[in-house]
Design a protein around this motif. Structure first.
Motif, short mmCIF file in Angstrom:
data_model
loop_
_atom_site.label_atom_id
_atom_site.label_comp_id
_atom_site.label_asym_id
_atom_site.label_seq_id
_atom_site.Cartn_x
_atom_site.Cartn_y
_atom_site.Cartn_z
N VAL A 71 0.85 -1.19 0.00
CA VAL A 71 0.00 0.00 0.00
C VAL A 71 0.89 1.24 0.00
CG1 VAL A 71 -1.90 -1.16 1.18
CG2 VAL A 71 -0.18 0.06 2.54
N PRO A 72 0.33 2.40 -0.34
CA PRO A 72 1.13 3.63 -0.31
C PRO A 72 1.58 3.95 1.11
CG PRO A 72 -0.95 3.94 -1.49
CD PRO A 72 -1.06 2.63 -0.80
N ARG A 73 2.53 4.82 1.22
CA ARG A 73 2.96 5.30 2.53
C ARG A 73 1.86 6.19 3.09
NH1 ARG A 73 8.54 4.53 4.75
NH2 ARG A 73 8.61 5.85 6.60
N GLY A 74 1.42 5.89 4.31
CA GLY A 74 0.36 6.67 4.91
C GLY A 74 -0.23 5.96 6.11
N PRO A 75 -1.21 6.56 6.76
CA PRO A 75 -1.80 5.97 7.96
C PRO A 75 -2.59 4.70 7.62
CG PRO A 75 -3.05 7.90 7.29
CD PRO A 75 -1.82 7.87 6.43
N LEU A 116 -10.33 5.10 1.76
CA LEU A 116 -8.98 4.82 1.30
C LEU A 116 -8.43 5.95 0.44
CD1 LEU A 116 -9.37 1.10 0.15
CD2 LEU A 116 -8.04 1.89 2.12
N MET A 117 -7.12 6.13 0.49
CA MET A 117 -6.48 7.01 -0.47
C MET A 117 -6.30 6.23 -1.79
SD MET A 117 -2.43 6.99 0.73
CE MET A 117 -2.80 7.85 2.24
N PRO A 118 -5.96 6.89 -2.89
CA PRO A 118 -5.75 6.16 -4.15
C PRO A 118 -4.73 5.02 -3.97
CG PRO A 118 -5.82 8.51 -4.56
CD PRO A 118 -5.84 8.35 -3.07
N ASP A 119 -5.06 3.86 -4.53
CA ASP A 119 -4.22 2.66 -4.46
C ASP A 119 -4.17 2.04 -3.07
OD1 ASP A 119 -3.53 2.82 -7.21
OD2 ASP A 119 -1.94 4.27 -6.73
N GLY A 120 -5.02 2.51 -2.17
CA GLY A 120 -5.10 1.89 -0.86
C GLY A 120 -5.82 0.55 -0.93
N GLY A 147 -7.42 10.15 3.48
CA GLY A 147 -7.69 8.73 3.39
C GLY A 147 -6.59 7.86 3.98
N PHE A 148 -6.92 6.60 4.17
CA PHE A 148 -5.98 5.63 4.71
C PHE A 148 -5.23 4.93 3.59
CE2 PHE A 148 -9.39 5.68 8.01
CZ PHE A 148 -8.62 6.09 9.08
N ALA A 149 -3.98 4.63 3.85
CA ALA A 149 -3.22 3.82 2.90
C ALA A 149 -3.70 2.38 2.94
CB ALA A 149 -1.73 3.89 3.23
N GLY A 150 -4.10 1.93 4.10
CA GLY A 150 -4.62 0.58 4.27
C GLY A 150 -5.61 0.53 5.41
N ILE A 151 -6.53 -0.41 5.33
CA ILE A 151 -7.52 -0.61 6.39
C ILE A 151 -7.56 -2.09 6.72
CG2 ILE A 151 -9.94 -0.43 7.06
CD1 ILE A 151 -10.23 1.91 5.12
N VAL A 152 -7.34 -2.41 7.99
CA VAL A 152 -7.45 -3.79 8.48
C VAL A 152 -8.81 -3.91 9.17
CG1 VAL A 152 -6.57 -5.45 10.15
CG2 VAL A 152 -4.98 -4.12 8.74
N PHE A 197 7.54 -4.76 12.87
CA PHE A 197 8.21 -4.89 11.58
C PHE A 197 8.13 -3.63 10.72
CE2 PHE A 197 7.21 -9.23 12.90
CZ PHE A 197 8.46 -9.82 12.77
N TRP A 198 7.20 -2.74 11.03
CA TRP A 198 7.08 -1.48 10.30
C TRP A 198 6.99 -0.35 11.35
CZ3 TRP A 198 7.63 -2.75 5.30
CH2 TRP A 198 7.19 -4.00 4.87
N PRO A 199 8.09 -0.05 12.03
CA PRO A 199 8.05 0.87 13.18
C PRO A 199 7.73 2.32 12.83
CG PRO A 199 10.32 0.28 12.66
CD PRO A 199 9.45 -0.60 11.82
N TRP A 200 7.69 2.65 11.56
CA TRP A 200 7.34 4.00 11.14
C TRP A 200 5.83 4.17 10.93
CZ3 TRP A 200 4.78 3.36 6.64
CH2 TRP A 200 5.10 2.25 5.86
N LEU A 201 5.07 3.10 11.03
CA LEU A 201 3.65 3.15 10.72
C LEU A 201 2.87 4.05 11.68
CD1 LEU A 201 2.44 -0.48 9.88
CD2 LEU A 201 2.36 1.52 8.38
#
Length: 331
Positions: A136-140, A244-248, A213-218, A158-162
């Protein structure tokens, strides 16, 4: 002295799937309908209160019958650390064992969160969510259905910048998660700037969004061991996708199949997956976890990623697993 009451370990379930102990590990087993009980007795110790008194809990009834048990398998002790109820959950228990800590909810005693002690991984569907940031794109990233933060622990490991933003409807669960599952630490910024932001409220509310928008949604929303009914409607997914943001992308724990037969069928008999296919025709991927995991279906919106690139960009423990995703084409 601690109060000791018996607990049937097999009554702990992950999202409707039976968990039992074999050789010291948790494995999930899909139970046919009508439900078949697989029980073995374990000791449940109530942690003493600070004043020396025993914790006041309503323990589950003892099971006198042992219907299925591995040869020479020794019972395992579980420690009840907390028991409460709320407006949203009649039963909330925090249960500890040498291997992990569990958040257990409702009369079916479903495990809603796990905090492993001897490994990072859960050997269940939570591990799958770790692969999402790679595609997914970089983002929340939103977590709809936060629980005690199992997915959050893994993703920030594993993704401490998230920047993770989680929604949980039950404030009591958040309170217990901060006390017993280390959620307070997740709310602090990592050295890479990532953190968890907790929101108490309805995860499907229109306000559960961010600007841009969100880069990803769980999505991991369950009640009484079942996916909430709204997720079996295509319109719900269309509304979630608008956040979602584009490509999310959206990654979903869809629970198990409706029937035992569906586990061996060539296509999925799962109402959540079917609703997702209706909402995103030709733009959905899915996989079924193995019996050694949790026999859950997980789904991913968007076109099938390049599996070789995806495999190379996730932790090594997931590199083979991501190659099991396939396009969803339900007739």
């Amino acid at each position: 002295m601690d109060t000791v009451t018996p607990l049937t370990a097999s009554l702990l379930r992950v999202r409707g799937h039976l968990f039992h102990r074999r050789r010291g590990r948790l494995h999930a087993k899909q139970h046919p309908r009508p439900q078949r009980r697989l029980t073995r007795t374990a000791g449940l110790h109530c942690a003493p209160e600070p004043d020396g008194g025993g914790a006041e809990v309503s323990a589950p009834p003892a099971s006198a019958a042992v219907e299925e048990q591995a040869p020479q398998e020794r019972p395992e002790d579980f420690m009840l650390l907390a028991a409460n109820r709320s407006d949203f959950n009649e039963i909330i228990m925090v249960i500890d064992s040498p291997a992990a800590r569990y958040l257990v909810l409702d009369h079916n005693r479903n495990i809603h969160s796990i905090l492993p002690k001897t490994t990072v991984w859960t050997n269940s569907y939570w591990d799958e969510f770790v692969s999402l940031p790679a595609i997914v794109p970089r983002g929340p990233v939103a977590l709809l259905g936060l629980g005690a933060g199992t997915a959050t622990h893994l993703m920030l490991k594993f993704w401490p910048w998230l920047q993770l933003i989680g929604w949980e409807i039950d404030p009591m669960i958040i309170e217990l998660s901060r006390d017993y599952f280390g959620m307070s630490d997740l709310e602090k910024a990592t050295e890479s700037g990532g953190s968890l932001s907790v929101h108490i409220g309805d995860a499907l509310s229109p306000s559960a969004t961010v600007e841009g928008g969100f880069a990803g949604i769980v999505v991991d929303l369950f009640c009484d061991g079942k996916v909430i009914p709204q997720l079996q409607e295509a319109e719900t997914w269309l509304q979630i996708a608008k956040k979602l943001m584009p490509d999310g992308r959206i990654m979903v724990n869809c629970g198990g199949g409706d029937t035992e037969e569906s586990l061996s069928s060539s296509w999925v008999q799962n109402p959540t997956v079917k609703a997702l296919c209706s909402a995103f025709p030709g733009q959905l991927c899915w996989k079924r976890l193995s019996e050694k995991e949790s026999v859950n279906y997980v789904a991913l919106t968007g076109p099938l990623p390049d599996l070789d690139e995806w495999s190379a960009s996730v932790p090594s423990e997931l590199s083979t697993k991501v190659k099991q995703w396939v396009p969803c084409d339900l007739a």
